[in-house]
Design an enzyme around this catalytic site. Structure first.
Site, PDB file in Angstrom:
ATOM      1  N   PHE A 152       0.530  -1.376  -0.254  1.00  0.00           N
ATOM      2  CA  PHE A 152      -0.152   0.233  -0.134  1.00  0.00           C
ATOM      3  C   PHE A 152       1.504   1.310   0.136  1.00  0.00           C
ATOM      4  O   PHE A 152       1.770   1.614   0.768  1.00  0.00           O
ATOM      5  CB  PHE A 152      -0.572   0.096   1.220  1.00  0.00           C
ATOM      6  CG  PHE A 152      -1.627  -1.131   1.412  1.00  0.00           C
ATOM      7  CD1 PHE A 152      -3.671  -1.024   0.761  1.00  0.00           C
ATOM      8  CD2 PHE A 152      -1.010  -2.354   2.496  1.00  0.00           C
ATOM      9  CE1 PHE A 152      -4.167  -1.941   1.233  1.00  0.00           C
ATOM     10  CE2 PHE A 152      -2.873  -3.645   2.239  1.00  0.00           C
ATOM     11  CZ  PHE A 152      -3.704  -3.003   1.767  1.00  0.00           C
ATOM     12  N   ASP A 153       0.820   2.205  -0.749  1.00  0.00           N
ATOM     13  CA  ASP A 153       1.056   3.355  -0.507  1.00  0.00           C
ATOM     14  C   ASP A 153       0.153   3.942   0.461  1.00  0.00           C
ATOM     15  O   ASP A 153      -0.843   3.470   1.461  1.00  0.00           O
ATOM     16  CB  ASP A 153       0.676   4.551  -1.667  1.00  0.00           C
ATOM     17  CG  ASP A 153       0.786   5.652  -1.809  1.00  0.00           C
ATOM     18  OD1 ASP A 153       2.395   6.331  -0.613  1.00  0.00           O
ATOM     19  OD2 ASP A 153      -0.006   6.885  -2.128  1.00  0.00           O
TER      20      ASP A 153
END
Length: 439
Positions: free
Chosen positions: A290-291
């Site tokens: 995930f960013d």
């Protein structure tokens, strides 16, 4: 466009209280969710369980979607004699909702009792209220590039004819295929440890394909040994309206317009992009990267970067280090993964857990990383690995991780990941979309 509420995927049966966030990333006032009191909604498909199943879907949707707007509560009944025509013997709104819920539970119990008497080696889909539902489109699950070209150039009739003529030709894997396979491996491990527990992943094929195309999709799913029992084929209409009825926690599609529509409807969603290189993926561990900003977290800090520059951003993050960030569209799915991980930890399987999560962020650790880690701690969430890149490209790090899916809100990160062989999923949320469209 007004504020957009995003669904966290949380619910009282298996998640903590959610917070609504607007498109600007701020908490929406009055977002606390009443539990399980909603009017029935139609069953998503014919033969879907009738009135009882519809009520169950409505009640479960209300209880599991703290970020979805809900109808206001029914006014309290007037005391006898306070207005003409009042009937003190008439059932009150809460009583009616409770009766619908009880009827839905009885309906489900009867159906379960019937199927429990059938002998099968295949695992049955979990009860929707207990499942983590991942809806995937046919173009995300399979490679339909050639079929899409026929549809665009020759029209729907030729497209359907082509699919029927080739229904015994197995479709090749699409960008979400290996992610789905990894989810099903996690399910298999869960069933070994918790054979009677229904808290696991349920994959739904959500497509606007016509039913005549369904045979080829079914044949391909069976060829690969996938367990996908729930289909929704809408015959050319947008399937987005059905996502709520199917209690969807995550929607993956190759159609960016439908993903945008789903995000605006408050459902965690992403557009899938195929990697430009063939790479191998782990068969024994689901890896999800995930960013941070505008993905797990809101875009409030990213707005400052875009509008006021990095120095002001660093100052803002240090001043607000102990103030948790608001949640972003994928926070709920990270929370779902964490819930499943803890089930393995409870069985002494931490070192052999089939799920691993990664935070891959352009933030700098010393200048702005503490707020991120403290926010996750305040939510009670763990991330297995946190990589602060201080603006460096994400592609080379992702090559090392080899995630089954990487979520990011900025297209230049998506494209960089693609070039080096990472399957990426674009989350069209936050201030970065404004700058992407204007560039």
């Amino acid at each position: 466009m007004g504020p957009v509420l995003l669904r966290s995927g949380a619910g009282p049966d298996r998640r903590g209280p959610g917070r609504a966030v607007t498109r600007e990333g701020r908490a929406s006032p009055g977002a606390a969710q009443a539990k399980g009191k909603a009017a029935p909604v139609p069953s998503p498909c014919p033969g879907g369980g009738g009135r009882g199943r519809a009520a169950a879907a409505a009640v479960a949707t209300a209880s599991r979607s703290p970020l979805r707007p809900q109808p206001p509560p029914a006014p309290s009944a007037a005391a006898p004699g306070t207005m003409s025509g009042s009937d003190p013997e008439a059932p009150q709104p809460n009583e009616a909702a409770d009766a619908r819920l009880q009827e839905a539970e009885q309906d489900w119990a009867a159906a379960k009792a019937f199927y429990d008497n059938l002998v099968t080696k295949k695992p049955r889909p979990p009860k929707p209220q207990n499942a983590i539902t991942v809806a995937v489109s046919s173009r995300a699950l399979f490679d339909l590039v050639e079929e899409r070209r026929i549809y665009q150039e020759q029209g729907v009739e030729k497209y359907v004819e082509y699919q029927q003529n080739n229904e015994n030709v197995t479709l090749k894997p699409g960008p979400a295929f290996y992610f789905v396979k990894a989810l099903e491996h996690v399910n298999a491990r869960l069933l070994e440890l918790y054979p009677d527990d229904e808290e696991r992943f349920d994959i739904v094929l959500m497509t606007n394909n016509h039913a005549q195309v369904g045979v080829r999709l079914i044949n391909s799913i069976n060829h690969y040994g996938l367990t996908i029992e729930r289909f929704c084929m809408t015959g050319g209409q947008s399937p987005i309206g059905y996502l709520t009825a199917y209690l969807t926690n995550l929607y993956l599609s190759a159609d960016s317009e439908k993903v945008q529509e789903a995000i605006e409807a408050g459902i965690a969603s992403a557009t899938m992009f195929t990697a430009n290189k063939d790479v191998s993926y782990s068969d024994t561990q689901l890896r999800v990267a995930f960013d941070g900003d505008a993905v797990i977290f809101s875009d409030e800090s990213e707005q400052i970067v875009k509008e006021q520059g990095l120095d002001r951003f660093f100052e803002h993050e240090q001043l607000n280090e102990n103030k948790p960030l608001a949640q972003g569209p994928l926070k709920g799915f990270l929370e779902d993964l964490g819930k499943i991980q803890k089930k393995f930890y409870a069985k002494n399987e931490r070192l052999n857990c089939p799920i691993r999560t990664y935070l891959v962020t352009a933030r700098s650790a010393a200048s702005s990383g503490a707020r991120v880690l403290k926010t996750l701690r305040s939510w009670g969430l763990e991330i297995d690995e946190a990589l602060f890149l201080a603006g460096a490209p994400k592609g080379p790090i992702l090559v090392k991780i080899r995630p089954h899916i990487f979520f990011d809100d900025q297209m230049f990160h998506i494209e960089g990941a693609q070039k080096l062989g990472t399957i990426a999923a674009h989350v069209p949320y936050g201030v970065a979309q404004k700058y992407h469209k204007s560039s």
